[in-house]
Design an enzyme around this catalytic site. Sequence first.
Site, PDB file in Angstrom:
ATOM      1  N   SER A 150      49.533  72.189  41.625  1.00 45.33           N
ATOM      2  CA  SER A 150      48.108  72.006  41.329  1.00 45.33           C
ATOM      3  C   SER A 150      47.271  72.434  42.526  1.00 45.33           C
ATOM      4  CB  SER A 150      47.839  70.531  41.021  1.00 45.33           C
ATOM      5  OG  SER A 150      46.454  70.242  41.058  1.00 45.33           O
ATOM      6  N   TYR A 163      48.847  62.127  43.893  1.00 39.23           N
ATOM      7  CA  TYR A 163      49.221  63.331  43.137  1.00 39.23           C
ATOM      8  C   TYR A 163      49.148  64.571  44.018  1.00 39.23           C
ATOM      9  CZ  TYR A 163      48.751  66.986  39.508  1.00 39.23           C
ATOM     10  OH  TYR A 163      48.892  68.100  38.727  1.00 39.23           O
TER      11      TYR A 163
END
Length: 255
Positions: A150, A163
């Site tokens: 990401s 995350y």
Amino acid sequence: MGYADTLFDLTGRVVLVTGGSRGLGRAMAFAAAHCGADVVVASRTYVACAAVSAEIQKETGRAALPYAVHVGRWDELPGLVDAVHERFGRIDVLVNNAGMSPVYEDLGQVTEKMFDSVLGLNLKGPFRLSVLAGKRMAEAGGGAIVNVSSTGSIRPRPAIVPYAAAKAGLNAVTVGLAQALGPTVRVNTLMCGPFATWATRGWQENPEQLAEGVRPHALQRVGAPDEVVGAALYLMSDASSYTSGATLRVDGGMP
């Protein structure tokens, strides 16, 4: 068959996609099957995996194996690899797509259990699965591993700290495993920006957050799941035969 078709041809190969029952994973599983691969759709829920596998078989004519697994649980992963080898005899491509980013209002609400779960699914599991599948790929003469990361890993925000940390770790795993599994197994990172998936539904439903989130991006919009397919197929196929340890960003032009 045209030149481009040959370049991205996956006929006779076996592609394992984690988190393959929805979102980007589903799009990538369908794309691989359309390019001739037999696919393995893995996620936590067998019913969802079975439904997608049935759709793939009906639409493409390729074999599709549904498999329920929690990627964040170390001990469940050898069974997944064994099951794929028992059914197909090999794994040619592994797409580590399964991931999650729990919502929290304040960093103080991040518990040890939440933190460990996020790192388990986004980092520990992909590492373990890559080692298990990668060693067999190397023994068989080659393969490709695609780690779905990401842009949060390089642009962390307060709302996604665990995350972002896990995905940053996954970026590092890509580089290390590319060296460890080379020269026959290629390992690359597919770094995604904001896509319209189940995981981002809350953000998409808030017009102010959506506008603010996409404003810095050159394309100023959220991507559709099918828009990840071209980059994914490049990394899965022989089109990227001289690409390993690399990061390919698909993020709508994030600054």
